[in-house]
Scaffold this motif. Structure first.
Motif, mmCIF file in Angstrom:
data_model
loop_
_atom_site.group_PDB
_atom_site.id
_atom_site.type_symbol
_atom_site.label_atom_id
_atom_site.label_comp_id
_atom_site.label_asym_id
_atom_site.label_seq_id
_atom_site.Cartn_x
_atom_site.Cartn_y
_atom_site.Cartn_z
ATOM 1 N N GLU A 1 0.857 -1.189 0.000
ATOM 2 C CA GLU A 1 0.000 0.000 0.000
ATOM 3 C C GLU A 1 0.896 1.244 0.000
ATOM 4 O OE1 GLU A 1 -2.323 0.415 3.614
ATOM 5 O OE2 GLU A 1 -0.670 -0.265 4.856
ATOM 6 N N ARG A 2 0.286 2.385 -0.240
ATOM 7 C CA ARG A 2 1.016 3.660 -0.222
ATOM 8 C C ARG A 2 0.803 4.271 1.160
ATOM 9 N NH1 ARG A 2 1.711 6.002 -5.547
ATOM 10 N NH2 ARG A 2 1.533 8.051 -4.565
ATOM 11 N N VAL B 1 -4.125 7.941 0.216
ATOM 12 C CA VAL B 1 -3.842 6.912 -0.783
ATOM 13 C C VAL B 1 -2.846 7.470 -1.794
ATOM 14 C CG1 VAL B 1 -4.767 5.309 -2.492
ATOM 15 C CG2 VAL B 1 -6.143 5.901 -0.499
ATOM 16 N N ASP B 2 -3.283 8.426 -2.613
ATOM 17 C CA ASP B 2 -2.387 8.937 -3.649
ATOM 18 C C ASP B 2 -1.469 10.037 -3.120
ATOM 19 O OD1 ASP B 2 -5.059 10.187 -3.581
ATOM 20 O OD2 ASP B 2 -4.087 11.652 -4.864
ATOM 21 N N CYS C 1 -8.036 11.475 -4.548
ATOM 22 C CA CYS C 1 -8.961 10.469 -4.022
ATOM 23 C C CYS C 1 -9.899 11.014 -2.951
ATOM 24 C CB CYS C 1 -8.197 9.265 -3.504
ATOM 25 S SG CYS C 1 -7.365 9.522 -1.951
ATOM 26 N N SER D 1 -9.540 10.697 0.167
ATOM 27 C CA SER D 1 -9.455 9.879 1.380
ATOM 28 C C SER D 1 -9.004 10.734 2.567
ATOM 29 C CB SER D 1 -8.436 8.753 1.144
ATOM 30 O OG SER D 1 -8.129 8.107 2.337
ATOM 31 N N GLU E 1 -11.573 7.483 -5.037
ATOM 32 C CA GLU E 1 -10.893 6.715 -3.992
ATOM 33 C C GLU E 1 -11.230 5.235 -4.131
ATOM 34 O OE1 GLU E 1 -11.491 7.826 0.144
ATOM 35 O OE2 GLU E 1 -10.423 6.043 0.819
ATOM 36 N N THR F 1 -9.565 3.857 -7.243
ATOM 37 C CA THR F 1 -8.111 3.818 -7.095
ATOM 38 C C THR F 1 -7.690 2.668 -6.195
ATOM 39 O OG1 THR F 1 -7.949 6.196 -7.405
ATOM 40 C CG2 THR F 1 -6.080 5.136 -6.359
ATOM 41 N N ARG F 2 -8.409 2.500 -5.096
ATOM 42 C CA ARG F 2 -8.076 1.381 -4.205
ATOM 43 C C ARG F 2 -8.185 0.054 -4.947
ATOM 44 N NH1 ARG F 2 -7.750 2.169 1.272
ATOM 45 N NH2 ARG F 2 -8.093 4.292 1.967
ATOM 46 N N MET G 1 -4.366 0.019 -6.853
ATOM 47 C CA MET G 1 -3.765 -0.661 -5.701
ATOM 48 C C MET G 1 -4.150 -2.144 -5.601
ATOM 49 S SD MET G 1 -2.140 1.977 -4.811
ATOM 50 C CE MET G 1 -1.195 1.101 -3.558
ATOM 51 N N THR H 1 -3.645 -2.917 0.264
ATOM 52 C CA THR H 1 -4.607 -1.820 0.354
ATOM 53 C C THR H 1 -6.029 -2.328 0.553
ATOM 54 O OG1 THR H 1 -3.187 -0.563 -1.103
ATOM 55 C CG2 THR H 1 -5.435 0.269 -0.822
#
Ligand SMILES: Cc1cc2nc3c(=O)[nH]c(=O)nc-3n(C[C@H](O)[C@H](O)[C@H](O)COP(=O)(O)OP(=O)(O)OC[C@H]3O[C@@H](n4cnc5c(N)ncnc54)[C@H](O)[C@@H]3O)c2cc1C
Ligand SMILES: Cc1cc2nc3c(=O)[nH]c(=O)nc-3n(C[C@H](O)[C@H](O)[C@H](O)COP(=O)(O)OP(=O)(O)OC[C@H]3O[C@@H](n4cnc5c(N)ncnc54)[C@H](O)[C@@H]3O)c2cc1C
Ligand code: SF4
Ligand code: FES
Lengths: 278, 472
Positions: A44-45, A217-218, A223, A225, B267, B270-271, B275, B285
């Motif tokens: 994960e990032r 996340v990015d 995103c 988040s 989001e 993207t997840r 990911m 993720t």
């Protein structure tokens, strides 16, 4: 890719400092910036603050608390190993101007992140008063480093093993009462600490910033988040922060949102500990 | 007259699909593509008009008539070269362009309801005769000029606008470096559009073919942060193209919108896509689980989010849209696929508030019933709330697909760039040049969220202008 140049356990198995070769990021990193890293192809990032940067050597320093799967995996990596992806610098840097006295308040791992900000203030000629706290003396980070770049370092520990026995914000309050020259406050640490910094500083009417650690996340604003509620507005911590005016932050919402993936995080960590996951 | 045509024209050859029930649970691509036999049959329907109208409908001027003729003659190499003359990403366009509003809309056979399936043919050609190494096939022309390292151009962002620009310039001997903030290139093609619609291997193939033309991809570089525009010029780049997209998700500023369980479509997607969250815990993720999913919005993004949620195990997925089905901006094919898979529509409604439990976990959305009033500026009838008519839906996952704004990382660190009223980068419509000399921009960051092929068109226009300047 970032090669790990040096690894130093600050609190064994809990908090580690890593120096990583990342010349492009090091040349640009300013106090308040962070990086997003991904350790392996299935990783994960995660965001980590740039605690220090040496543009000449092309090194950045990160300090992390082992929280879950990704930080635990990072902690198994050693000097010479490569971090697959490291992206940055990200976030708006701290606005550092010459303005007089600045109170830099840090708690727990946040003290490492605070270090870069305190250093920036010191370098422009501000009077830096660092106010740091931890549960006990053994868990207090970066005190010697901060002493080099602060005019004064005030300490608190929950158990009284060093400095004031009690909360870091009690020390802050007392200092603010003593020194009317403080022009700005900045708090980095656990959410309850930052909330307390906001409350303590408010009556003194000084501009106070806190550095928010919402889930990302990015890290480049795509995103949402990381969204936080500041003054009733939705703000994206990765591109509009991570620092915001403390009195405007909805800390309850931040606390709540940090729990969003708790059950998955737990599962991931359990599998990792059972060595069923890389 | 109409009738006569209809009897003469055979219907379109339909494209094989995975079964709707089966596919609704998996990420494999839904549309399977034509076989050679089917493609040749479809191409054989083309009238080869003296004055073809299909080409006018294509934003990048693909010579549909000619490539279709070649398909009919089974000259797939020729067809591929023909498409590649003007379109550097045919495998992607064949899958995601809204052809019903473009070439297939202007096709002479359109009035019969059976226009040539140009998109499917394009996809067939690209998939079957993809050029991997040969430069000749890459450009559709003669061998490329040798890449001249001193003629360097930088592209920031790696979506379709930048990829197209890179392909065009590289084929003309210009050295292109693409700087991407994320860890892999592709832009929305990678992080937004799901695997079942556009397999990542297809995107990767297009990128690999650009690498064969010596295009460099530098990931984890944030334009404006890791490297600024003036620094790029100092490093010897002669021109810079900005293709950073419009990825900033919008929210509706409703009560409860920050509850756990409310996500932006970006989001969520993207997840899942970038990911690989659908493979959690093998991949790290996490993706928010949802049994009873509500998606707000009516475009491609909403459809992608809804269909993704279904594949991740949702029992019920409802798409909430404030106008009616006919006004949904989604590509027609995507809407149809979604409905076939069992996605439900909740039209003429719009969310008012989200509600959750004491842990802040979403459990309900309250919606407002709408009706269509008078047409607005867009010519569509404006949805208006029906006073007092509200209702609620139980839900554990709400996905907001209500539009995006300009990515801000680059613009906030580059104040010299002139923006338009909507905060997108201003660029000359003819040349793509921004208010900064030799800095060009195109794609969603100029127009706001649009389409893949429009972004490509902008990349191509800017590339042409850059080449002219480099040579002139
Ligand atoms: C701008 C910023 C700077 C940060 N700087 C530091 C730092 O210098 N040192 C440090 O130790 N920590 C820092 N953090 C927090 C750090 O990112 C998380 O501790 C880390 O992601 C935890 O990952 P994990 O897999 O080890 O733990 P997990 O078990 O996955 O998560 C533990 C907790 O960490 C938080 N978290 C999980 N994933 C993320 C994510 N992708 N982004 C942010 N938070 C997450 C959640 O609250 C979660 O409950 C920072 C966070 C932000 C937003
Ligand atoms: C879910 C979804 C489904 C869609 N479906 C369709 C469809 O079916 N058909 C269709 O035609 N269109 C569709 N679209 C729209 C289409 O994808 C976009 O219009 C198109 O991708 C825009 O291309 P672009 O070149 O402007 O950049 P984007 O594809 O937006 O890519 C921009 C890239 O720039 C990077 N970036 C941003 N800032 C920086 C920076 N500072 N430095 C470096 N890199 C940066 C981003 O990470 C990103 O990778 C869809 C969009 C979405 C989100
Ligand atoms: S307009 Fe339609 S029928 Fe005519 S050449 Fe083009 S694709 Fe063929
Ligand atoms: S982390 Fe995605 S928008 Fe901030």
């Amino acid at each position: 890719m970032g090669i790990i140049i040096q690894k130093r356990a600050l609190i064994p198995k809990r908090v580690t400092e890593m120096t990583v070769k990342a010349p492009v990021i090091a040349s640009k990193a300013r106090p308040g910036n962070f990086v997003v890293m991904r350790l392996h192809m299935k990783g994960e990032r995660i965001p980590l603050t740039i605690a220090d940067a040496d543009p000449e050597k092309g090194h950045i320093v990160i300090v992390y608390l082992v929280m879950g799967k990704t930080t635990a995996l990072l902690d198994t990596m050693n000097e010479g190993d490569a971090i697959l992806d490291i992206c940055g610098p990200l976030g708006r840097p701290t606005r550092i101007e010459k303005k007089g006295t600045v109170a830099c308040v840090g708690g727990g791992t946040g003290i490492a992140a605070l270090h870069h900000i305190a250093k920036g203030n010191f370098q422009v000629g501000n009077k830096v008063v660092s106010v740091i706290g931890a549960r006990s003396k053994d868990l207090l980070l970066f005190k010697p480093e901060l002493e080099k770049i602060s005019h004064q370092v005030l300490v608190s520990t929950d158990d009284g093993s060093l400095g004031h026995k009690g909360l870091v914000t009690e020390v802050l309050k007392e200092y603010l009462e003593r020194d009317p020259e403080v022009k700005e406050g900045i708090g980095v640490g656990p959410v309850p600490m930052m909330r307390a910094v906001a409350e303590v500083a408010q009556p003194f009417g000084i501009r106070t910033l806190v550095s928010l650690n919402s889930i990302m996340v990015d890290g480049i604003g795509m995103c949402g988040s990381c969204r936080v509620n500041v003054g009733g507005e939705i703000r994206f911590a990765c591109v509009e922060g991570p620092e915001f005016e403390a009195s405007q932050v909805d800390f309850d919402e931040l606390m709540m949102r940090l729990q969003a993936f708790r059950s998955q995080e737990k599962k991931s960590m359990e599998l990792f500990e059972k060595k069923e996951l890389l | 007259m109409q009738k006569k045509t209809r009897t003469r024209i055979s219907p379109r050859v339909s494209m094989p699909m995975r079964d709707a029930v089966e596919r609704g649970r998996m990420f494999s691509e839904v549309a399977l593509g034509y076989s050679q036999e089917q493609a040749v049959a479809e191409a054989g329907r083309c009238l080869q008009c003296k004055k073809p109208t299909c080409i006018k409908g294509c934003p990048v001027d693909v010579d549909c008539k000619s490539f279709i003729r070649m398909v009919a003659r089974k000259d797939l190499k020729g067809a591929f070269a023909k498409i590649k003359e003007t379109n550097s990403l045919p495998a992607i366009c064949g899958r995601v362009c809204p052809q019903e509003n473009q070439c297939e809309k202007t096709c002479k056979l359109r009035p019969t309801g059976q226009p040539i399936a140009i998109g499917r043919l394009e996809r067939f050609v690209a998939d079957n005769y993809y050029a991997r190494t040969s430069c000749e096939e890459e450009t559709g022309g003669e061998a490329c000029s040798v890449v001249d390292e001193s003629r360097k151009v930088a592209a920031i962002g790696s979506g379709p606008s930048s990829l197209t620009l890179a392909g065009y310039l590289a084929a003309n001997g210009v050295k292109v470096s693409v700087f991407e903030a994320l860890h892999s290139p592709g832009g929305v093609l990678l992080y937004g559009i799901p695997e079942f619609r556009l397999p990542k291997s297809v995107v990767q193939r297009e990128i690999d073919s650009l690498k064969n033309l010596q295009v460099d991809f530098l990931c984890n570089y944030v334009g404006g942060m890791s490297v600024t525009l003036p620094e790029l010029f100092q490093q010897g780049y002669k021109a810079v193209f900005l293709g950073v997209g419009a990825g900033l998700p919008r929210f509706m500023k409703l009560p409860g919108e920050s509850l756990i369980g409310v996500y932006s479509a970006n989001e969520y997607l993207t997840r899942v896509n970038l990911m690989y969250g659908y493979k959690f815990p093998e991949y790290d993720t996490p993706v928010p689980p949802g049994k009873n999913v509500v998606v707000i919005g009516g475009g491609n993004v909403a459809m992608d989010a809804a269909r993704t949620a279904l594949r991740l195990g949702a029992e019920r997925v409802r798409v909430v849209y404030r106008r009616t089905k006919g006004e949904m901006p989604a590509r027609q094919e995507e809407l149809e696929h979604a409905l076939e898979e069992g996605i439900e529509l909740e039209i003429l409604s719009s969310p008012l508030s989200f509600h959750g439990d004491d842990q802040g976990v979403l459990n309900k959305v309250v919606l407002q019933r709408m009706e269509l009033g008078k047409p607005d500026e867009s010519g569509r009838r404006k949805p208006e709330p029906i006073e007092g008519d509200t209702f609620s839906l139980e839900t554990d996952l709400a996905i907001m697909a209500v539009g995006t704004g300009a990515n801000m990382v680059l613009t906030q660190t580059t104040p010299e760039l002139k923006l338009n009223q909507r905060n997108y980068i201003w660029a000359d419509p003819e040349t793509g040049e921004t208010s900064m000399n030799m800095v060009f921009a195109g794609g969603d960051i100029v127009t706001g969220a649009a389409t893949v092929v429009e972004a490509m068109g902008a990349g191509r226009r800017a590339a042409r202008e850059i080449l002219r300047r480099l040579e002139g």
